[in-house]
Design a protein around this motif. Structure first.
Motif, mmCIF file in Angstrom:
data_model
loop_
_atom_site.group_PDB
_atom_site.id
_atom_site.type_symbol
_atom_site.label_atom_id
_atom_site.label_comp_id
_atom_site.label_asym_id
_atom_site.label_seq_id
_atom_site.Cartn_x
_atom_site.Cartn_y
_atom_site.Cartn_z
ATOM 1 N N LEU A 1 0.899 -1.148 0.000
ATOM 2 C CA LEU A 1 0.000 0.000 0.000
ATOM 3 C C LEU A 1 0.938 1.197 0.000
ATOM 4 C CD1 LEU A 1 -1.624 -2.378 1.685
ATOM 5 C CD2 LEU A 1 -3.314 -0.560 1.712
ATOM 6 N N VAL A 2 1.159 1.736 -1.194
ATOM 7 C CA VAL A 2 2.181 2.749 -1.423
ATOM 8 C C VAL A 2 1.537 4.128 -1.439
ATOM 9 C CG1 VAL A 2 4.014 3.532 -2.971
ATOM 10 C CG2 VAL A 2 3.438 1.090 -2.861
ATOM 11 N N THR A 3 2.083 5.037 -0.647
ATOM 12 C CA THR A 3 1.605 6.421 -0.665
ATOM 13 C C THR A 3 2.714 7.337 -1.174
ATOM 14 O OG1 THR A 3 2.212 6.675 1.675
ATOM 15 C CG2 THR A 3 -0.087 6.133 1.193
ATOM 16 N N THR B 1 -10.591 -4.746 -0.420
ATOM 17 C CA THR B 1 -11.432 -3.898 0.435
ATOM 18 C C THR B 1 -11.007 -4.044 1.900
ATOM 19 O OG1 THR B 1 -13.283 -4.091 -1.108
ATOM 20 C CG2 THR B 1 -13.814 -3.411 1.139
ATOM 21 N N GLU B 2 -10.752 -5.280 2.326
ATOM 22 C CA GLU B 2 -10.352 -5.532 3.711
ATOM 23 C C GLU B 2 -9.043 -4.831 4.059
ATOM 24 O OE1 GLU B 2 -10.103 -9.798 4.070
ATOM 25 O OE2 GLU B 2 -12.278 -10.053 3.836
ATOM 26 N N ILE B 3 -8.029 -4.956 3.209
ATOM 27 C CA ILE B 3 -6.721 -4.398 3.553
ATOM 28 C C ILE B 3 -6.746 -2.869 3.445
ATOM 29 C CG2 ILE B 3 -5.515 -4.533 1.315
ATOM 30 C CD1 ILE B 3 -4.077 -5.629 4.731
ATOM 31 N N ILE B 4 -7.523 -2.320 2.511
ATOM 32 C CA ILE B 4 -7.630 -0.854 2.421
ATOM 33 C C ILE B 4 -8.395 -0.318 3.634
ATOM 34 C CG2 ILE B 4 -8.692 1.065 1.129
ATOM 35 C CD1 ILE B 4 -7.745 -0.300 -1.435
ATOM 36 N N SER B 5 -9.407 -1.031 4.095
ATOM 37 C CA SER B 5 -10.121 -0.616 5.314
ATOM 38 C C SER B 5 -9.176 -0.599 6.506
ATOM 39 C CB SER B 5 -11.288 -1.553 5.602
ATOM 40 O OG SER B 5 -12.250 -1.455 4.587
ATOM 41 N N LEU B 6 -8.314 -1.603 6.604
ATOM 42 C CA LEU B 6 -7.330 -1.649 7.677
ATOM 43 C C LEU B 6 -6.354 -0.473 7.547
ATOM 44 C CD1 LEU B 6 -6.393 -3.314 10.113
ATOM 45 C CD2 LEU B 6 -5.002 -4.676 8.553
ATOM 46 N N TYR B 7 -5.927 -0.188 6.328
ATOM 47 C CA TYR B 7 -5.029 0.945 6.050
ATOM 48 C C TYR B 7 -5.668 2.272 6.475
ATOM 49 C CZ TYR B 7 -3.355 4.678 2.939
ATOM 50 O OH TYR B 7 -2.912 5.868 2.429
ATOM 51 N N LYS B 8 -6.938 2.459 6.114
ATOM 52 C CA LYS B 8 -7.636 3.710 6.427
ATOM 53 C C LYS B 8 -7.871 3.870 7.925
ATOM 54 C CE LYS B 8 -10.180 5.174 2.529
ATOM 55 N NZ LYS B 8 -11.525 5.498 2.141
ATOM 56 N N SER B 9 -7.935 2.765 8.665
ATOM 57 C CA SER B 9 -8.185 2.838 10.098
ATOM 58 C C SER B 9 -6.917 3.152 10.907
ATOM 59 C CB SER B 9 -8.814 1.538 10.607
ATOM 60 O OG SER B 9 -7.857 0.488 10.597
ATOM 61 N N LYS B 10 -5.765 3.140 10.243
ATOM 62 C CA LYS B 10 -4.483 3.395 10.939
ATOM 63 C C LYS B 10 -4.234 4.866 11.106
ATOM 64 C CE LYS B 10 -3.049 -0.829 11.419
ATOM 65 N NZ LYS B 10 -3.157 -1.425 12.693
ATOM 66 N N ALA C 1 -4.430 7.556 -6.130
ATOM 67 C CA ALA C 1 -5.826 7.790 -5.756
ATOM 68 C C ALA C 1 -5.933 8.569 -4.447
ATOM 69 C CB ALA C 1 -6.544 6.446 -5.623
ATOM 70 N N ASP C 2 -6.735 9.642 -4.481
ATOM 71 C CA ASP C 2 -7.046 10.362 -3.237
ATOM 72 C C ASP C 2 -8.204 9.629 -2.551
ATOM 73 O OD1 ASP C 2 -9.486 11.178 -4.439
ATOM 74 O OD2 ASP C 2 -8.666 13.131 -5.007
ATOM 75 N N ASP C 3 -8.638 10.108 -1.392
ATOM 76 C CA ASP C 3 -9.676 9.407 -0.631
ATOM 77 C C ASP C 3 -10.950 9.170 -1.443
ATOM 78 O OD1 ASP C 3 -8.264 8.896 1.669
ATOM 79 O OD2 ASP C 3 -8.922 10.718 2.688
ATOM 80 N N ASN C 4 -11.388 10.180 -2.203
ATOM 81 C CA ASN C 4 -12.604 10.016 -3.001
ATOM 82 C C ASN C 4 -12.420 8.949 -4.079
ATOM 83 O OD1 ASN C 4 -14.054 11.938 -1.562
ATOM 84 N ND2 ASN C 4 -13.415 13.614 -2.907
ATOM 85 N N GLN C 5 -11.265 8.959 -4.736
ATOM 86 C CA GLN C 5 -11.001 7.971 -5.784
ATOM 87 C C GLN C 5 -10.865 6.568 -5.187
ATOM 88 O OE1 GLN C 5 -7.636 10.274 -7.141
ATOM 89 N NE2 GLN C 5 -8.554 10.519 -9.173
ATOM 90 N N ILE C 6 -10.247 6.463 -4.009
ATOM 91 C CA ILE C 6 -10.142 5.152 -3.343
ATOM 92 C C ILE C 6 -11.542 4.611 -3.089
ATOM 93 C CG2 ILE C 6 -9.487 3.961 -1.205
ATOM 94 C CD1 ILE C 6 -7.106 5.961 -1.031
ATOM 95 N N ASN C 7 -12.415 5.444 -2.538
ATOM 96 C CA ASN C 7 -13.792 5.003 -2.262
ATOM 97 C C ASN C 7 -14.499 4.558 -3.531
ATOM 98 O OD1 ASN C 7 -13.506 5.450 0.481
ATOM 99 N ND2 ASN C 7 -14.275 7.536 0.364
#
Length: 140
Positions: A14-16, A131-140, A114-120
């Motif tokens: 998950l690269v930023t 979806t699971e791993i991105i949800s975990l990423y967003k919760s950090k 992708a910004d937050d809107n594009q990720i969604n």
């Protein structure tokens, strides 16, 4: 009788970037994250860095911690059997502004930051484990 499936180990990232955008790829009709199979003799972390570079052209990476592990089943056409893929996901940051280069041999058609809107938006057309791993990423 329970049949044991062959397990494939894979790793990805998950690269930023500097703007906090997430690197996403479009492959086989779905949004995904860069990842791939572990090669003999390499560590899982080395695999994650190599796969991100090969699939996206982003090589200037700083490896962060392991975020999580996902599992999914699929039919591997190469070995002609059902397998379970265990994917290890690392947080990564890129320090450069490299040109994104989709690895077309892996059917990657598009890459984007992708910004937050594009990720969604991408989450409406992706796999359950992504979806699971991105949800975990967003919760950090």
């Amino acid at each position: 009788m329970k049949v044991l499936m062959k397990k494939i180990i894979a790793a990805g990232g998950l690269v930023t970037n500097k703007k906090g955008e997430l690197l996403m790829i479009f492959r086989r009709g779905k949004w995904d994250l860069p990842k791939g199979k572990l090669d003999e003799g390499e560590t899982i972390a080395e695999c994650a860095l190599r796969e991100v570079g090969e699939e996206t052209g982003v090589w200037q990476l700083q490896l962060g911690p392991l975020l999580g592990i996902t599992y999914h089943e699929y039919f591997d056409t190469y070995i002609q059997q059902d397998v379970i893929k265990e994917s290890h996901w690392y947080l990564m940051q890129t320090t450069g502004d490299e040109t994104l280069v989709p690895q077309t041999e892996e059917d990657i058609e598009q890459i984007m930051w992708a910004d937050d809107n594009q990720i969604n938006e991408c989450l409406h057309n992706t796999y359950k484990n992504i979806t699971e791993i991105i949800s975990l990423y967003k919760s950090k």
